[in-house]
Design an enzyme around this catalytic site. Sequence first.
Site, PDB file in Angstrom:
ATOM      1  N   ALA A 129       0.963  -1.159   0.180  1.00 25.06           N
ATOM      2  CA  ALA A 129       0.097   0.089  -0.051  1.00 25.06           C
ATOM      3  C   ALA A 129       1.054   1.175  -0.133  1.00 25.06           C
ATOM      4  O   ALA A 129       1.959   1.224   0.471  1.00 25.06           O
ATOM      5  CB  ALA A 129      -0.968  -0.100   1.127  1.00 25.06           C
TER       6      ALA A 129
ATOM      7  N   GLY B 290       0.672  -5.001   0.848  1.00 26.79           N
ATOM      8  CA  GLY B 290      -0.415  -5.093  -0.055  1.00 26.79           C
ATOM      9  C   GLY B 290      -0.051  -5.711  -1.380  1.00 26.79           C
ATOM     10  O   GLY B 290      -1.022  -6.586  -1.934  1.00 26.79           O
TER      11      GLY B 290
ATOM     12  N   GLU C 168      -0.230  -9.262  -0.868  1.00 30.09           N
ATOM     13  CA  GLU C 168      -1.649  -9.583  -0.618  1.00 30.09           C
ATOM     14  C   GLU C 168      -2.432  -9.845  -1.693  1.00 30.09           C
ATOM     15  O   GLU C 168      -3.235 -10.803  -2.127  1.00 30.09           O
ATOM     16  CB  GLU C 168      -2.167  -8.790   0.429  1.00 30.09           C
ATOM     17  CG  GLU C 168      -1.360  -8.966   1.879  1.00 30.09           C
ATOM     18  CD  GLU C 168      -1.850  -7.921   2.870  1.00 30.09           C
ATOM     19  OE1 GLU C 168      -1.662  -6.712   2.607  1.00 30.09           O
ATOM     20  OE2 GLU C 168      -2.208  -8.065   3.980  1.00 30.09           O
TER      21      GLU C 168
ATOM     22  N   GLU D 251       4.501  -5.027   7.183  1.00 27.06           N
ATOM     23  CA  GLU D 251       3.670  -3.879   8.000  1.00 27.06           C
ATOM     24  C   GLU D 251       4.310  -3.701   9.426  1.00 27.06           C
ATOM     25  O   GLU D 251       4.119  -2.752   9.687  1.00 27.06           O
ATOM     26  CB  GLU D 251       2.500  -4.435   8.052  1.00 27.06           C
ATOM     27  CG  GLU D 251       1.696  -4.273   6.354  1.00 27.06           C
ATOM     28  CD  GLU D 251       1.738  -5.492   5.523  1.00 27.06           C
ATOM     29  OE1 GLU D 251       2.552  -6.296   5.977  1.00 27.06           O
ATOM     30  OE2 GLU D 251       0.964  -5.517   4.840  1.00 27.06           O
TER      31      GLU D 251
HETATM   32  N1  CAA Z   1       4.765   3.254  -0.701  1.00 26.16           N
HETATM   33  C1  CAA Z   1       5.034   4.514  -1.170  1.00 26.16           C
HETATM   34  N2  CAA Z   1       6.026   4.732  -1.507  1.00 26.16           N
HETATM   35  C2  CAA Z   1       7.093   3.708  -1.804  1.00 26.16           C
HETATM   36  C3  CAA Z   1       6.534   2.510  -1.239  1.00 26.16           C
HETATM   37  C4  CAA Z   1       5.401   2.227  -0.630  1.00 26.16           C
HETATM   38  N3  CAA Z   1       4.859   1.181  -0.192  1.00 26.16           N
HETATM   39  N4  CAA Z   1       7.777   1.545  -1.411  1.00 26.16           N
HETATM   40  C5  CAA Z   1       8.575   2.239  -2.097  1.00 26.16           C
HETATM   41  N5  CAA Z   1       8.323   3.574  -2.210  1.00 26.16           N
HETATM   42  C6  CAA Z   1       8.986   4.573  -2.862  1.00 26.16           C
HETATM   43  C7  CAA Z   1       9.973   5.253  -2.069  1.00 26.16           C
HETATM   44  O1  CAA Z   1       9.526   6.151  -1.000  1.00 26.16           O
HETATM   45  C8  CAA Z   1      10.980   5.759  -3.195  1.00 26.16           C
HETATM   46  O2  CAA Z   1      10.236   7.132  -3.487  1.00 26.16           O
HETATM   47  P1  CAA Z   1      11.484   8.262  -3.427  1.00 26.16           P
HETATM   48  O3  CAA Z   1      12.337   7.982  -4.478  1.00 26.16           O
HETATM   49  O4  CAA Z   1      10.391   9.364  -3.659  1.00 26.16           O
HETATM   50  O5  CAA Z   1      11.867   8.416  -1.916  1.00 26.16           O
HETATM   51  C9  CAA Z   1      10.684   4.835  -4.294  1.00 26.16           C
HETATM   52  O6  CAA Z   1       9.584   4.213  -4.198  1.00 26.16           O
HETATM   53  C10 CAA Z   1      11.869   3.833  -4.318  1.00 26.16           C
HETATM   54  O7  CAA Z   1      11.890   3.215  -3.158  1.00 26.16           O
HETATM   55  P2  CAA Z   1      13.128   2.848  -2.399  1.00 26.16           P
HETATM   56  O8  CAA Z   1      14.114   3.854  -2.708  1.00 26.16           O
HETATM   57  O9  CAA Z   1      12.844   2.524  -0.762  1.00 26.16           O
HETATM   58  O10 CAA Z   1      13.820   1.759  -3.100  1.00 26.16           O
HETATM   59  P3  CAA Z   1      14.965   0.675  -2.496  1.00 26.16           P
HETATM   60  O11 CAA Z   1      15.303  -0.190  -3.765  1.00 26.16           O
HETATM   61  O12 CAA Z   1      15.939   1.297  -1.975  1.00 26.16           O
HETATM   62  O13 CAA Z   1      13.943  -0.398  -1.476  1.00 26.16           O
HETATM   63  C11 CAA Z   1      12.016  -1.526  -0.714  1.00 26.16           C
HETATM   64  C12 CAA Z   1      12.913  -1.127  -2.075  1.00 26.16           C
HETATM   65  C13 CAA Z   1      12.832  -2.453   0.146  1.00 26.16           C
HETATM   66  C14 CAA Z   1      10.712  -2.318  -1.264  1.00 26.16           C
HETATM   67  C15 CAA Z   1      11.676  -0.210   0.002  1.00 26.16           C
HETATM   68  O14 CAA Z   1      10.957   0.583  -0.843  1.00 26.16           O
HETATM   69  C16 CAA Z   1      10.550  -0.490   1.140  1.00 26.16           C
HETATM   70  O15 CAA Z   1      10.758  -1.006   2.174  1.00 26.16           O
HETATM   71  N6  CAA Z   1       9.151  -0.162   0.647  1.00 26.16           N
HETATM   72  C17 CAA Z   1       8.120  -0.324   1.722  1.00 26.16           C
HETATM   73  C18 CAA Z   1       7.540  -1.670   1.753  1.00 26.16           C
HETATM   74  C19 CAA Z   1       6.474  -1.988   2.867  1.00 26.16           C
HETATM   75  O16 CAA Z   1       6.792  -1.584   3.885  1.00 26.16           O
HETATM   76  N7  CAA Z   1       5.326  -2.202   2.137  1.00 26.16           N
HETATM   77  C20 CAA Z   1       4.071  -2.279   2.970  1.00 26.16           C
HETATM   78  C21 CAA Z   1       3.264  -1.223   3.073  1.00 26.16           C
HETATM   79  S1  CAA Z   1       1.852  -1.028   4.120  1.00 26.16           S
HETATM   80  C22 CAA Z   1       0.749  -2.236   3.475  1.00 26.16           C
HETATM   81  O17 CAA Z   1       0.888  -2.720   2.488  1.00 26.16           O
HETATM   82  C23 CAA Z   1      -0.471  -2.297   4.320  1.00 26.16           C
HETATM   83  C24 CAA Z   1      -1.427  -3.448   3.760  1.00 26.16           C
HETATM   84  O18 CAA Z   1      -1.458  -4.527   4.170  1.00 26.16           O
HETATM   85  C25 CAA Z   1      -2.526  -3.155   2.924  1.00 26.16           C
END
Ligand code: CAA
Length: 258
Positions: free
Chosen positions: A65, A109, A112, A132
């Site tokens: 998400a 998500g 999921e 999460e």
């Molecule tokens: N939401 C919003 N933006 C996201 C994102 C997310 N889930 N995942 C990545 N991005 C964005 C980053 O903020 C970044 O944007 P900027 O360049 O503007 O800063 C861009 O995508 C590239 O990401 P990274 O620079 O972080 O890329 P990376 O290769 O260094 O890392 C990653 C990749 C490990 C996937 C890392 O991006 C990450 O940990 N993302 C979040 C993953 C996460 O926590 N997902 C769960 C979300 S909550 C959810 O899903 C709830 C549910 O059950 C419904």
Amino acid sequence: MAYKTIQVKTEGRVGVITLNRPEALNALCDELTTELSAALAGFEQDDGIGCVVLTGSKKAFAAGADIKELQARDQVSLLMNDPFAKTWESVARFRKPIIAAVSGYALGGGCEIAMMCDFIIASQTAKFGQPEINLGVMPGAGGTQRLPRAVSKAKAMDLCLTGRMMDAEEAERAGLVSRVVPAEDLMDVVMEAAETVAAKSLPVAMMTKETINRSFEVGLTEGILFERRVFQSQFSLEDQTEGMAAFAEKRAAHFKHR
Ligand code: CAA
């Protein structure tokens, strides 16, 4: 319809939806989830579509998400206006076969949504996880329910409590994905699988999906009874007559989806 965050195309009887927010690793924002629901509704109504493929980019199926959008939400706003509920329903309740083609990150998500599909074919680069807990919340789109059904309680607890990622090989060993293929072959393999499914009798494929999904909802005796009734009902289909005649006549079956 012109979409901004997904790409939608049709190849023969296969509909392909590609999540397309490269700047955010396909994070599932409100706009993307609304567009995804609309695309699925279109394919559901299209008699020419027998199977759908849901995919992302090489780097990310979807990184979850959109955290930047979620950050602004509170309990009441989520309760009163849950932007995701409709999308999760539109994927999970999609009645035609749908295959997830996963390359790169399928997190939160993203994992999921892949699990809402009927099966997952993964590239060797795929990484699955429910991180999460690192954000101070737990999975909210079925992860706590579908993951243990797919990979066992132990693995689901491990992933949801540590927030770690598992690679494609571990995911295949655990039963989350049906096949792992080299990254460069992913879409060829998935499209071949989708075309194979789409060439079967669509009503039979839909009934098969519904009946397998029923096994997660009901006890064995009731599930077997449901299966038997659905099986018997298939003997009113032209496709059953054609399929069995084709076998007897040693020729390929030509299903008409009725
Ligand atoms: N939401 C919003 N933006 C996201 C994102 C997310 N889930 N995942 C990545 N991005 C964005 C980053 O903020 C970044 O944007 P900027 O360049 O503007 O800063 C861009 O995508 C590239 O990401 P990274 O620079 O972080 O890329 P990376 O290769 O260094 O890392 C990653 C990749 C490990 C996937 C890392 O991006 C990450 O940990 N993302 C979040 C993953 C996460 O926590 N997902 C769960 C979300 S909550 C959810 O899903 C709830 C549910 O059950 C419904």
